[in-house]
Scaffold this active site. Structure first.
Site, PDB file in Angstrom:
ATOM      1  N   SER A  75       7.031  -5.055   7.356  1.00  0.00           N
ATOM      2  CA  SER A  75       6.548  -5.989   8.379  1.00  0.00           C
ATOM      3  C   SER A  75       7.281  -7.319   8.379  1.00  0.00           C
ATOM      4  O   SER A  75       6.698  -8.377   8.093  1.00  0.00           O
ATOM      5  CB  SER A  75       5.058  -6.210   8.188  1.00  0.00           C
ATOM      6  OG  SER A  75       4.457  -4.969   8.038  1.00  0.00           O
ATOM      7  N   ASP A 116       4.674  -3.377  11.180  1.00  0.00           N
ATOM      8  CA  ASP A 116       3.235  -3.040  11.123  1.00  0.00           C
ATOM      9  C   ASP A 116       2.604  -2.950  12.514  1.00  0.00           C
ATOM     10  O   ASP A 116       1.707  -2.136  12.757  1.00  0.00           O
ATOM     11  CB  ASP A 116       2.451  -4.007  10.215  1.00  0.00           C
ATOM     12  CG  ASP A 116       2.726  -5.474  10.479  1.00  0.00           C
ATOM     13  OD1 ASP A 116       3.568  -5.782  11.344  1.00  0.00           O
ATOM     14  OD2 ASP A 116       2.099  -6.325   9.815  1.00  0.00           O
ATOM     15  N   ARG A 164       0.826  -1.204   0.000  1.00  0.00           N
ATOM     16  CA  ARG A 164       0.000   0.000   0.000  1.00  0.00           C
ATOM     17  C   ARG A 164       0.861   1.256   0.000  1.00  0.00           C
ATOM     18  O   ARG A 164       1.914   1.296   0.632  1.00  0.00           O
ATOM     19  CB  ARG A 164      -0.894   0.039   1.246  1.00  0.00           C
ATOM     20  CG  ARG A 164      -2.019  -0.944   1.186  1.00  0.00           C
ATOM     21  CD  ARG A 164      -2.870  -0.894   2.412  1.00  0.00           C
ATOM     22  NE  ARG A 164      -2.150  -1.363   3.591  1.00  0.00           N
ATOM     23  CZ  ARG A 164      -2.685  -1.472   4.789  1.00  0.00           C
ATOM     24  NH1 ARG A 164      -3.932  -1.149   4.978  1.00  0.00           N
ATOM     25  NH2 ARG A 164      -1.972  -1.908   5.810  1.00  0.00           N
TER      26      ARG A 164
END
Ligand code: GLC
Length: 509
Positions: free
Chosen positions: A178, A231, A110
């Site tokens: 992450s 994350d 994203r």
């Protein structure tokens, strides 16, 4: 006389045939009952192996708290890495300006633009999502980071007038990455290993922000990584921004992990290195947690052996989205070996990871009387047509056992953190006070990830287990806060907090 003989003969033949047919029918029934019993036996054995009684969950809670201590005490002291993040300040709501964030770590990648208006106001973020092309997950560092930088560039270009000056302006970026990273500062860190099916060998041991900054430079983007965060840490930042009682964050998506606020004096392994005297966010990397109290079955052992990272991420393999569907597939495969209740040729059912967790969740939550979704998924994905209703019911039961175990173990993990920091209502592992002396503080845990946010049964099982472990009263003080897209927005916030232009930060604890 002769006719009579013939009539008797025919009658005898008919009777014998009828008996034979009856015997065949009865034989078939007996056989099919035996088969069914074998299949039900597979389920019963699996269910037993997955048992998570409250007693067992409490053992997992204790083991988690003990391992946290061990991981904080020394490097390599536990399978829990307990990585320091150098995040000792969290956004306080006064941040202003436009910040970008990249979020890489699951099935999707994203890019976000977040406009912060001060006074705790986040204007609706622009988010662009795209799946990571499968081949890039095991390609080279340069290929992966060039792909990311190109997507970011396209996104940034849409923002301004596309002119050279707009692209030349130096921007601050929050980078959610992450995977397990050994941070060297809040904006830099070395990749320890890949997880969740990624496997780009030339990135392991390298400085992650540098990989990205070099790729951005190659694409002509003038950007600096202001914060490199896991994350879980992004999620904690957003949770804390909205509610200052947030002390931990958990991700239950493709992978699973948690981070929390720790007192600096409890972080023994780096004493002397830490400059802050307050608190710091610790990335636990709990996906790698292991304890003999975890209910492990032969299916888990086989899944581990067939995975790209055997003997690694044991807790994650029982809980997260990357694996749950495949555990279900393995149990169904075993049932089909025991008895051909699904028909004979089943090449698809033998393919690892073909049954993805979102499909498994759909089967589990199919509430139609005929279980039509179950039938459709078995047919479309596993190419098993015409599955009888009672077999479909069995499949739903398998999904239930897998999901229930996962959700309850995740709950035990959360309570393990609460126990470590004395927020479980028991006085903590080093507490020593009696239960009646303890006044529980309001405690918020931010949670993100598809299993929690989009899978109702999973969420319900998790909540139920939290209450069972903590008890009704203590559980009332623990709030699980759903922070959708928190990891990305939180990274932008941390980018703002740690931007080179900012001075007015708030120290933790
Ligand atoms: C994996 C990663 C970890 C991440 C988690 C959730 O466990 O190792 O860093 O936080 O997945 O995405």
């Amino acid at each position: 006389m002769g006719r009579g003989f013939v009539v008797v003969g025919v009658a005898v033949t008919v009777a014998v045939t009828a008996c034979a047919v009856a015997a065949v029918v009865v034989g078939k029934r007996v056989k099919s009952r035996r088969k069914w019993r074998r299949v039900v036996g597979v389920l019963a054995e699996f269910e037993q192996g997955c048992e998570t009684t409250v007693g067992r969950l409490k053992q997992v809670v204790d083991a988690m708290a003990v391992e946290m201590h061990a991981g904080l005490a020394s490097e390599g002291g536990s399978k829990l890495k307990m990585l320091l993040t150098f995040v000792d300040t969290l956004p306080n709501g006064s941040e202003k300006g436009i910040y970008y964030a990249l979020d890489l770590g699951g099935t999707n990648f994203r890019v976000l633009r977040v406009q912060l208006g001060g006074q705790r106001s986040i204007l609706e973020p622009d988010v662009e999502r795209q799946p990571i092309p499968q081949h890039l997950m095991t390609s080279t560092s340069e290929d992966l980071f060039d792909f990311i930088a190109s997507s970011l560039k396209e996104f940034v270009e849409k923002e301004g007038d596309g002119s050279d000056t707009s692209l030349m302006r130096r921007r601050e970026l929050g980078f959610t990455f992450s995977f397990p990273v050994k941070q060297t500062s809040v904006s830099t860190g070395i990749l320890i290993k890949w997880t969740k099916g990624f496997g780009i060998e030339d990135t392991v041991g390298r400085e992650v922000s540098e990989c990205l900054e070099q790729a951005m430079a190659r694409k002509g983007l003038n950007m600096r990584v202001a914060a490199l965060v896991n994350d879980t840490v992004g999620t904690l930042a957003l949770g804390h921004y909205h509610d200052p009682d947030t002390i931990a964050a958990v991700i239950i998506g493709t992978g699973t992990n948690a981070c929390y606020l720790e007192r600096t004096d409890a972080i023994i392994k780096c004493q002397g290195l830490l400059t802050t005297s307050g608190g710091m966010v610790v990335n636990m990397e709990w996906g790698n947690f292991w304890s003999s109290h975890l209910p492990r079955t032969s299916y888990d052992i086989e899944l581990d052996a067939d995975s790209p990272n055997p003997n690694d991420q044991g807790f994650e393999k029982m809980i997260s989205g990357m694996y749950l569907g495949d555990i279900v597939r393995r149990v169904i495969l075993r049932m089909s070996h025991e008895a051909d209740i699904f028909g004979d040729a089943l090449p698809k059912l033998s393919m690892p990871f073909i049954l993805r967790t979102p499909l498994m969740a759909e089967m589990h939550e199919d509430d139609s009387p005929e279980l039509t979704e179950v039938a459709r998924i078995l047919k479309d994905t596993l190419e098993i047509p015409d599955v009888p209703l009672k077999v479909r019911k069995l499949v739903v039961k398998v999904c239930d056992v897998v999901t229930r175990r996962a959700a309850r173990l995740a709950a035990a993990g959360i309570v393990g953190i609460l126990k470590k920091i004395g927020r479980d209502g028991s006085g903590g592992i080093t507490g020593g006070r009696s239960r009646s002396d303890i006044k529980m503080k309001r405690t918020v845990v931010a949670i993100e990830g598809g299993l929690y946010t989009s899978y109702t049964m999973f969420r319900e099982y998790l909540h139920e287990a939290m209450i069972e472990i903590l008890g009704e009263e203590a559980a009332q003080h623990v709030i699980l806060m759903d922070t959708e897209d928190g990891s990305g927005v939180g990274a932008a916030l941390l980018g703002a907090t740690h931007s080179s232009n900012r001075v007015d930060n708030v120290q933790l604890l």
